[in-house]
Scaffold this active site. Structure first.
Site, PDB file in Angstrom:
ATOM      1  N   ASP A  96      18.207 -29.600 -61.294  1.00 17.77           N
ATOM      2  CA  ASP A  96      17.774 -28.196 -61.413  1.00 17.77           C
ATOM      3  C   ASP A  96      18.700 -27.139 -60.793  1.00 17.77           C
ATOM      4  OD1 ASP A  96      15.709 -29.998 -61.693  1.00 17.77           O
ATOM      5  OD2 ASP A  96      14.391 -29.049 -60.256  1.00 17.77           O
ATOM      6  N   GLU A 139       6.238 -28.199 -62.521  1.00 15.88           N
ATOM      7  CA  GLU A 139       7.392 -28.094 -61.636  1.00 15.88           C
ATOM      8  C   GLU A 139       8.069 -26.728 -61.822  1.00 15.88           C
ATOM      9  OE1 GLU A 139       8.847 -32.643 -61.136  1.00 15.88           O
ATOM     10  OE2 GLU A 139       9.687 -31.682 -62.891  1.00 15.88           O
TER      11      GLU A 139
HETATM   12  C1  FRU Z   1      12.478 -30.967 -61.424  1.00 17.15           C
HETATM   13  C2  FRU Z   1      12.292 -31.635 -60.070  1.00 17.15           C
HETATM   14  C3  FRU Z   1      11.647 -30.692 -59.082  1.00 17.15           C
HETATM   15  C4  FRU Z   1      12.108 -31.247 -57.766  1.00 17.15           C
HETATM   16  C5  FRU Z   1      13.513 -31.689 -58.091  1.00 17.15           C
HETATM   17  C6  FRU Z   1      13.961 -32.903 -57.328  1.00 17.15           C
HETATM   18  O1  FRU Z   1      13.489 -31.499 -62.195  1.00 17.15           O
HETATM   19  O2  FRU Z   1      11.544 -32.820 -60.226  1.00 17.15           O
HETATM   20  O3  FRU Z   1      10.248 -30.613 -59.203  1.00 17.15           O
HETATM   21  O4  FRU Z   1      12.094 -30.285 -56.748  1.00 17.15           O
HETATM   22  O5  FRU Z   1      13.531 -31.982 -59.474  1.00 17.15           O
HETATM   23  O6  FRU Z   1      15.317 -33.148 -57.536  1.00 17.15           O
END
Ligand code: FRU
Length: 524
Positions: A59, A241
């Site tokens: 992300d 998320e």
């Molecule tokens: C989304 C996610 C978020 C988390 C991160 C962990 O892709 O699962 O919810 O903070 O990636 O790398």
């Protein structure tokens, strides 16, 4: 009492030991990242999208503009090309087009890995970490403790903050972290903070499994829960998320609305990950909406966990997403690094008889990367099929105008007959992408066939269709991003032909193919 002191001393020793360990791991991982640093010329390496020099990225995090600099932090594991203990990688840009890679901004510590989050400019120094003359940048992120996961109490995700007094170059974690604890929520993460002018407060939105939570603060350290949204609305095929919340004017109306982005994994349209949105009202405490359909920000399979910039100039809403999908992200066939971001896109809000909808479209100055234009005819009449040749259809921005009510099929292919097909099927009102034979596909069982036809409205109007190809990705924007489709693919050599056909004898006008320069200063 003596016993109590002993316990305190022991815990201190254990903690400092753990601290030293985590620093050690971090710096050795860092070294390994450096030794494999790339020149951005590897096979499948995007030439004008951001990708990390090496190792694993997911992300985008902490998108904030400050003092002429756009920051892009990102979920980063410098130890491998698969997901691992998360850090915040960092890159900066003056124009959102050219990126400079920076040292890792945030390392895991005794409270856990550094999961996704956001960043703000604390202009009034409400946190007290800086001064009014040198306001701090504050990052808020989720701590994910693997040790607590192993204990199984579901309290392993908490929220922490860190500050920077040198515009993001170095960061100090707040010594009283975490600022929001967890009393047993399995998924509790991805804080997005922003300043609310009328309320004169910081607003925080984060997600807790199947809903979003809204908080207030005066100083970014003490947070009060105000409301929740979402348990019975929207898509719920997976965990919520990476939320975002922002206000936008309705471009073809008078009003302003609030837009809530929620990424969801699994449960996306094509399996795995996707980003849905809600349009509604936010009174400072509570988000409400009349929307009862599910809206997706992007109709492709590979645009996830995207969020928007805080503080962007001219009130622009600029979005960056992660150009992958958890279904196969850890298996895609790149070796030095894994994954890239979407092009930065401007998000705008519109309305029609079916309600509100977003358009997301590449930022305007992307065209500064055009190198040469090809000499294809300005008008292409598809009474008969047309095939265009190019030495490289793998770094191009192609656009034209057409009547949306007509059928059109585009096939990008190479000498090995690997091809990627995009069809606007006006008979079935579906946009179709076929990547079955687009190149390497067998690294994961779903990749070849997971993309499903997506509905569109083939109305009788002339619109722009634009396709941006960068080695291993194709971003398609129909009607300036009313329909955006982002997908990745791995052709083993460049696409060199483009075949255009139409059952409706459509005519494409204003047809342009712009070659796009690399942003990485190499000769590729
Ligand atoms: C989304 C996610 C978020 C988390 C991160 C962990 O892709 O699962 O919810 O903070 O990636 O790398």
């Amino acid at each position: 009492m003596r016993f109590f002191k002993l316990i305190v001393l022991l815990s201190f020793l254990i903690l400092s030991c753990r601290n030293q360990n985590s620093e050690k791991t971090s710096s050795s991982q860092d070294d390994s990242a450096k030794t494999s640093e790339s020149n951005y010329k590897e096979k499948f390496r995007p030439q004008f999208h951001f990708s990390p020099p090496s190792k694993w990225m997911n992300d985008p995090n902490g998108l904030v503009y400050n003092d002429g600099i756009y920051h892009l932090f990102y979920q980063y594991y410098p130890g491998d090309i698969v997901w691992g203990p998360m850090h915040w990688g960092h890159a900066t840009s003056k124009d959102l087009i050219h990126w400079e890679n920076k040292p890792i901004a945030l390392y895991p510590d005794e409270y856990g890995y550094i999961f996704s989050g956001s960043a703000v400019v604390d202009k009034t120094n409400s946190s007290g970490f800086g001064t009014k003359d040198n306001p701090p940048l504050i990052a808020m992120f989720t701590y994910h403790s693997d040790e607590l996961v192993k204990k199984g109490n579901n309290d392993h995700q908490t929220q922490g903050i860190a500050y920077s007094l040198d515009n993001g170059d170095t960061w100090t974690k707040y010594e009283e972290n975490p600022v929001i604890g967890n009393d047993g929520m399995m998924d509790f993460r991805d804080p997005k903070v922003f300043w609310h002018d009328e309320l004169n407060k910081w607003i925080l939105i984060l997600v807790a499994g199947d809903h979003a939570k809204f908080y207030h603060s005066d100083n970014l350290k003490d947070w009060k829960l105000k409301s929740e949204f979402g348990k019975n609305i929207g898509a719920h095929g997976g965990v919520w998320e990476c939320p975002d919340l922002f206000r936008l004017p309705v471009e073809n109306g008078e009003e302003e609305k609030w837009v809530l982005l929620i990424s969801i994994n699994p449960g996306g349209t094509h399996g795995g990950s996707a980003t849905q949105y809600f349009v509604g009202e936010f009174d400072g405490e509570t988000f409400t909406t009349n929307q009862n359909d599910i809206k997706w920000l992007d109709l492709g399979a590979d645009n996830y966990a995207g969020i928007t910039y805080n503080n962007a100039p001219n009130n622009e809403r600029i979005f960056i997403g992660w150009m992958s999908n958890w279904l196969y992200a850890q298996k895609v066939p790149t070796e030095v690094w894994r994954s890239a971001m979407t092009l930065p896109r401007t998000i705008k809000l519109f309305s029609d008889e079916n309600g509100y909808y977003l358009k997301n479209y590449p930022i305007e100055n992307f065209s500064t990367l055009y190198s040469s234009k090809n000499n294809y005819s300005n008008e292409i009449d598809l009474k008969e099929e047309v095939t265009l040749d190019s030495s490289n259809f793998s770094a191009v921005d192609i656009s034209f105008q057409m009547n949306l009510s007509k059928d059109l099929q585009l096939e990008f292919y190479n000498a090995k007959d690997e091809k990627l097909v995009f069809q606007m099927d006006s008979k079935t009102s579906e946009l179709k992408i076929d990547r079955k034979t687009s190149g390497l596909t067998d690294f994961e069982e779903h990749f070849a066939t997971n993309i499903k036809p997506m509905p569109y409205n083939p109305e009788d109007s002339i619109v722009e269709v634009r396709l941006i190809v960068d080695e291993a990705s194709m971003e398609i924007f129909v009607d300036k991003g009313k329909y955006a489709l982002t997908n990745i693919m791995f052709p083993t050599e460049n696409y060199s032909k483009l075949k255009l056909t139409s059952e409706d004898d459509t005519v494409l006008t204003n047809f342009k193919v712009n070659n796009v320069k690399s942003i990485w200063n190499n000769e590729k």
